[in-house]
Write a protein that holds these residues in place. Structure first.
Motif, PDB file in Angstrom:
ATOM      1  N   ASP A  23      -1.573 -10.007  -0.771  1.00  0.00           N
ATOM      2  CA  ASP A  23      -0.510  -9.244   0.276  1.00  0.00           C
ATOM      3  C   ASP A  23      -0.291 -10.629   0.809  1.00  0.00           C
ATOM      4  N   HIS A  24      -1.195 -10.764   2.335  1.00  0.00           N
ATOM      5  CA  HIS A  24      -0.955 -11.991   2.869  1.00  0.00           C
ATOM      6  C   HIS A  24      -0.569 -12.816   2.268  1.00  0.00           C
ATOM      7  N   LEU A  25      -0.624 -13.496   0.698  1.00  0.00           N
ATOM      8  CA  LEU A  25      -0.117 -14.577  -0.063  1.00  0.00           C
ATOM      9  C   LEU A  25       1.465 -14.401   0.415  1.00  0.00           C
ATOM     10  N   SER A  26       1.583 -12.630  -0.190  1.00  0.00           N
ATOM     11  CA  SER A  26       3.160 -12.195  -0.712  1.00  0.00           C
ATOM     12  C   SER A  26       3.507 -12.359   0.946  1.00  0.00           C
ATOM     13  N   ASN A  27       3.107 -12.501   2.015  1.00  0.00           N
ATOM     14  CA  ASN A  27       3.855 -12.166   3.029  1.00  0.00           C
ATOM     15  C   ASN A  27       4.308 -13.856   3.787  1.00  0.00           C
ATOM     16  N   MET A  28       3.359 -14.669   3.512  1.00  0.00           N
ATOM     17  CA  MET A  28       3.368 -16.055   3.861  1.00  0.00           C
ATOM     18  C   MET A  28       4.519 -16.829   2.729  1.00  0.00           C
ATOM     19  N   HIS A  29       5.128 -16.730   1.849  1.00  0.00           N
ATOM     20  CA  HIS A  29       5.987 -16.151   0.890  1.00  0.00           C
ATOM     21  C   HIS A  29       7.180 -16.313   1.372  1.00  0.00           C
ATOM     22  N   LEU A  30       7.129 -14.886   1.850  1.00  0.00           N
ATOM     23  CA  LEU A  30       8.218 -14.197   2.891  1.00  0.00           C
ATOM     24  C   LEU A  30       8.580 -14.846   4.148  1.00  0.00           C
ATOM     25  N   ALA A  32       7.979 -18.238   4.334  1.00  0.00           N
ATOM     26  CA  ALA A  32       8.386 -18.789   3.994  1.00  0.00           C
ATOM     27  C   ALA A  32       9.728 -19.464   3.738  1.00  0.00           C
ATOM     28  N   ILE A  33      10.702 -18.075   3.579  1.00  0.00           N
ATOM     29  CA  ILE A  33      11.796 -17.259   2.878  1.00  0.00           C
ATOM     30  C   ILE A  33      13.179 -18.463   4.325  1.00  0.00           C
ATOM     31  N   SER A  34      12.191 -17.682   5.377  1.00  0.00           N
ATOM     32  CA  SER A  34      13.135 -18.763   6.489  1.00  0.00           C
ATOM     33  C   SER A  34      12.778 -19.776   7.352  1.00  0.00           C
ATOM     34  N   GLU A  35      11.333 -19.971   7.067  1.00  0.00           N
ATOM     35  CA  GLU A  35      11.371 -21.810   7.714  1.00  0.00           C
ATOM     36  C   GLU A  35      10.932 -22.367   6.957  1.00  0.00           C
ATOM     37  N   ASP A  36      11.100 -22.800   5.596  1.00  0.00           N
ATOM     38  CA  ASP A  36      10.974 -23.945   4.589  1.00  0.00           C
ATOM     39  C   ASP A  36      12.789 -24.029   4.670  1.00  0.00           C
ATOM     40  N   GLY A  42      14.669 -19.696  -2.970  1.00  0.00           N
ATOM     41  CA  GLY A  42      14.443 -19.144  -4.524  1.00  0.00           C
ATOM     42  C   GLY A  42      12.438 -19.067  -4.377  1.00  0.00           C
ATOM     43  N   TYR A  43      12.595 -20.715  -4.549  1.00  0.00           N
ATOM     44  CA  TYR A  43      11.057 -20.660  -4.994  1.00  0.00           C
ATOM     45  C   TYR A  43      10.065 -19.234  -4.497  1.00  0.00           C
ATOM     46  N   HIS A  44       9.919 -19.496  -3.182  1.00  0.00           N
ATOM     47  CA  HIS A  44       9.132 -18.480  -2.079  1.00  0.00           C
ATOM     48  C   HIS A  44       9.868 -17.146  -1.813  1.00  0.00           C
ATOM     49  N   PHE A  45      10.861 -16.729  -2.636  1.00  0.00           N
ATOM     50  CA  PHE A  45      10.945 -15.833  -3.012  1.00  0.00           C
ATOM     51  C   PHE A  45      10.429 -15.084  -4.677  1.00  0.00           C
ATOM     52  N   ARG A  46      10.555 -15.934  -5.749  1.00  0.00           N
ATOM     53  CA  ARG A  46       9.646 -15.811  -6.307  1.00  0.00           C
ATOM     54  C   ARG A  46       8.200 -15.618  -6.516  1.00  0.00           C
ATOM     55  N   ARG A  47       7.713 -16.678  -5.827  1.00  0.00           N
ATOM     56  CA  ARG A  47       6.480 -16.606  -5.546  1.00  0.00           C
ATOM     57  C   ARG A  47       5.726 -15.267  -4.702  1.00  0.00           C
ATOM     58  N   SER A  48       6.765 -14.704  -4.010  1.00  0.00           N
ATOM     59  CA  SER A  48       6.364 -13.354  -3.117  1.00  0.00           C
ATOM     60  C   SER A  48       6.417 -12.367  -3.942  1.00  0.00           C
ATOM     61  N   GLN A  84      16.552  -9.858  -2.678  1.00  0.00           N
ATOM     62  CA  GLN A  84      16.878 -10.748  -2.953  1.00  0.00           C
ATOM     63  C   GLN A  84      18.095 -10.184  -3.718  1.00  0.00           C
ATOM     64  N   ASP A  85      18.644  -9.593  -4.159  1.00  0.00           N
ATOM     65  CA  ASP A  85      19.444  -8.576  -3.679  1.00  0.00           C
ATOM     66  C   ASP A  85      20.772  -8.724  -2.861  1.00  0.00           C
ATOM     67  N   ARG A  86      20.340  -8.466  -1.866  1.00  0.00           N
ATOM     68  CA  ARG A  86      21.532  -9.301  -0.318  1.00  0.00           C
ATOM     69  C   ARG A  86      21.707 -10.608  -0.775  1.00  0.00           C
ATOM     70  N   ALA A  87      20.634 -11.622  -0.730  1.00  0.00           N
ATOM     71  CA  ALA A  87      20.925 -13.038  -1.220  1.00  0.00           C
ATOM     72  C   ALA A  87      21.644 -13.411  -2.505  1.00  0.00           C
TER      73      ALA A  87
END
Length: 166
Positions: A23-30, A32-36, A42-48, A84-87
């Protein structure tokens, strides 16, 4: 990437601690979507999503089928699908990356197909959430009503007003 590999293939104990790590890893990827860099969104969305699905799988192993502790895990996936749908509508590289069927292929779904995928994936999860609360007879009537409201909102978010009114 290494943590996800470890959690997926090398952990021998399936327990609440593993669920928390995923769960924490999923949150980190979420996050990262705005910070990376934008090319990695797209990679971070998929990993999340992948980490969130793994967390749900772990939850389904350690908790009974209708346990309310599964609800936040399912709702995180619903939230992720909505983002993701909004993106997809924003266009650009992120939209393209999210519509890719596979990184190894160049086959890309059109926007309508992708919207339908997100709609039905979220709908299945919301129906499961509602079923969990409805199975708890009287104990969770407010939660069951909220799950019904979320279902209506989901239909409305995807421009299906007739389904939202049901």
């Amino acid at each position: 990437e290494h943590l996800l590999w470890l959690y997926t293939y090398k952990i021998e104990r399936i327990d609440a601690e593993l669920l928390g790590h995923l769960d924490h890893l999923s949150n980190m990827h979420l996050r990262a979507i705005s910070e990376d860099a934008s090319e990695y969104q797209g990679y971070h969305f998929r990993r999340s999503v992948y980490a969130a699905w793994m967390a749900l799988e772990v939850g389904q192993v350690i908790y009974p089928a209708n346990d309310t502790r599964l609800v936040p895990l399912m709702y995180k996936l619903v939230h992720n699908y909505h983002l993701q749908d909004r993106a997809i509508d924003a266009g650009g590289r992120l939209s393209y990356d999210l519509r890719l069927v596979s990184y190894n292929a160049s086959w890309v779904r059109n926007k309508a197909e992708t919207h339908e995928f997100f709609y039905y994936a979220g709908l299945r999860l919301l129906n499961r959430i509602q079923a969990i609360y409805q199975s708890r007879e009287g104990e969770q009537s407010e939660a069951s009503a909220m799950a019904e409201l979320y279902l209506g909102d989901w239909h409305a978010l995807f421009s299906k007003p007739e389904a939202a009114l049901d």
